[in-house]
Design a protein around this motif. Structure first.
Motif, PDB file in Angstrom:
ATOM      1  N   ILE A  98       0.822  -1.210   0.000  1.00 48.61           N
ATOM      2  CA  ILE A  98       0.000   0.000   0.000  1.00 48.61           C
ATOM      3  C   ILE A  98       0.856   1.259   0.000  1.00 48.61           C
ATOM      4  N   PRO A  99       1.835   1.375   0.909  1.00 47.88           N
ATOM      5  CA  PRO A  99       2.645   2.599   0.873  1.00 47.88           C
ATOM      6  C   PRO A  99       3.424   2.770  -0.432  1.00 47.88           C
ATOM      7  N   LYS A 100       3.939   1.681  -0.978  1.00 44.91           N
ATOM      8  CA  LYS A 100       4.707   1.758  -2.228  1.00 44.91           C
ATOM      9  C   LYS A 100       3.814   2.222  -3.377  1.00 44.91           C
ATOM     10  N   THR A 101       2.600   1.680  -3.442  1.00 54.38           N
ATOM     11  CA  THR A 101       1.666   2.051  -4.500  1.00 54.38           C
ATOM     12  C   THR A 101       1.351   3.538  -4.454  1.00 54.38           C
ATOM     13  N   HIS A 102       1.086   4.058  -3.274  1.00 52.41           N
ATOM     14  CA  HIS A 102       0.721   5.466  -3.151  1.00 52.41           C
ATOM     15  C   HIS A 102       1.938   6.379  -3.263  1.00 52.41           C
ATOM     16  N   HIS A 103       3.065   5.974  -2.690  1.00 55.77           N
ATOM     17  CA  HIS A 103       4.254   6.817  -2.699  1.00 55.77           C
ATOM     18  C   HIS A 103       4.748   7.082  -4.117  1.00 55.77           C
ATOM     19  N   PHE A 104       4.741   6.050  -4.958  1.00 48.03           N
ATOM     20  CA  PHE A 104       5.253   6.190  -6.316  1.00 48.03           C
ATOM     21  C   PHE A 104       4.154   6.398  -7.359  1.00 48.03           C
ATOM     22  N   GLY A 105       2.869   6.332  -6.955  1.00 47.77           N
ATOM     23  CA  GLY A 105       1.775   6.542  -7.895  1.00 47.77           C
ATOM     24  C   GLY A 105       1.681   5.439  -8.931  1.00 47.77           C
ATOM     25  N   LEU A 106       1.651   4.202  -8.484  1.00 42.76           N
ATOM     26  CA  LEU A 106       1.641   3.044  -9.388  1.00 42.76           C
ATOM     27  C   LEU A 106       0.229   2.614  -9.759  1.00 42.76           C
ATOM     28  N   ARG A 107       0.149   1.681 -10.707  1.00 42.89           N
ATOM     29  CA  ARG A 107      -1.118   1.031 -11.067  1.00 42.89           C
ATOM     30  C   ARG A 107      -1.266  -0.206 -10.209  1.00 42.89           C
ATOM     31  N   LYS A 108      -2.495  -0.497  -9.792  1.00 42.93           N
ATOM     32  CA  LYS A 108      -2.733  -1.660  -8.960  1.00 42.93           C
ATOM     33  C   LYS A 108      -4.003  -2.357  -9.433  1.00 42.93           C
ATOM     34  N   LYS A 109      -3.984  -3.677  -9.380  1.00 39.53           N
ATOM     35  CA  LYS A 109      -5.154  -4.453  -9.771  1.00 39.53           C
ATOM     36  C   LYS A 109      -6.191  -4.366  -8.652  1.00 39.53           C
ATOM     37  N   VAL A 110      -7.400  -3.931  -8.989  1.00 39.41           N
ATOM     38  CA  VAL A 110      -8.450  -3.758  -7.983  1.00 39.41           C
ATOM     39  C   VAL A 110      -9.630  -4.698  -8.218  1.00 39.41           C
ATOM     40  N   GLY A 111      -9.631  -5.411  -9.299  1.00 41.80           N
ATOM     41  CA  GLY A 111     -10.701  -6.352  -9.610  1.00 41.80           C
ATOM     42  C   GLY A 111     -10.172  -7.397 -10.567  1.00 41.80           C
ATOM     43  N   LYS A 112     -11.099  -8.240 -11.057  1.00 40.02           N
ATOM     44  CA  LYS A 112     -10.680  -9.316 -11.950  1.00 40.02           C
ATOM     45  C   LYS A 112      -9.978  -8.776 -13.191  1.00 40.02           C
ATOM     46  N   ASN A 113     -10.575  -7.803 -13.830  1.00 39.81           N
ATOM     47  CA  ASN A 113      -9.984  -7.198 -15.029  1.00 39.81           C
ATOM     48  C   ASN A 113      -9.886  -5.686 -14.897  1.00 39.81           C
ATOM     49  N   ALA A 114      -9.784  -5.198 -13.672  1.00 39.08           N
ATOM     50  CA  ALA A 114      -9.776  -3.753 -13.456  1.00 39.08           C
ATOM     51  C   ALA A 114      -8.487  -3.312 -12.770  1.00 39.08           C
ATOM     52  N   PHE A 115      -7.960  -2.204 -13.257  1.00 38.41           N
ATOM     53  CA  PHE A 115      -6.765  -1.611 -12.673  1.00 38.41           C
ATOM     54  C   PHE A 115      -7.072  -0.170 -12.291  1.00 38.41           C
ATOM     55  N   ALA A 116      -6.390   0.319 -11.282  1.00 42.10           N
ATOM     56  CA  ALA A 116      -6.546   1.709 -10.869  1.00 42.10           C
ATOM     57  C   ALA A 116      -5.171   2.357 -10.843  1.00 42.10           C
ATOM     58  N   LYS A 117      -5.081   3.580 -11.314  1.00 43.92           N
ATOM     59  CA  LYS A 117      -3.841   4.364 -11.277  1.00 43.92           C
ATOM     60  C   LYS A 117      -3.960   5.309 -10.084  1.00 43.92           C
TER      61      LYS A 117
END
Length: 144
Positions: A98-117
């Motif tokens: 979680i901190p790495k995703t927010h600190h660097f502004g990465l994309r993360k998988k949030v569902g089966k075929n969904a990603f969030a930036k």
């Protein structure tokens, strides 16, 4: 006095300490920085002093759980670990993703075929206030 002159003076003072004393000072600096970092995360302020990009609203209802302050658990000092040696001190989060995703502004998988930036939200870092805090703590260590 320039920044490099300040650093040279601090380096000269620190070289006169024993390794055990330097490690103790590093631990104290880490604790002070951890408290200051937790305070800024709790207030949703980046390490450079700007407000963090607010969380997107996931629900139209006001009582939605995902609305409000971010990083409630990360803002606690117990969720940050201090690693101190006689030569350095580092602060890291117990949770990594979680901190790495927010600190660097990465994309993360949030569902089966969904990603969030996610927008970049700098959680750890130095600013003028923290640099002066370190200088003050080091000088206080020598006056005691």
């Amino acid at each position: 006095m320039s920044m490099s002159a300040d650093t040279r003076d601090l380096d000269a003072l620190l070289k006169g300490l024993t390794p055990g004393s330097r490690k103790k000072l590093a631990k104290q600096l880490g604790m002070a920085l951890r408290v200051d970092t937790a305070k800024s995360i709790r207030q949703n302020i980046d390490s450079d002093g700007k407000k963090m990009t607010p969380r997107k609203r996931t629900s139209k209802r006001k009582g939605s759980k995902k609305y409000g302050k971010m990083f409630k658990k990360l803002s606690k000092t117990r969720s940050m670990r201090i690693n101190a040696t006689s030569n350095e001190v580092s602060i890291e989060f117990n949770a990594k993703k979680i901190p790495k995703t927010h600190h660097f502004g990465l994309r993360k998988k949030v569902g089966k075929n969904a990603f969030a930036k996610y927008p970049e939200r700098t959680l750890l870092g130095f600013n003028d206030k923290r640099i002066s805090l370190v200088k003050k703590r080091v000088l206080d260590h020598f006056t005691v």
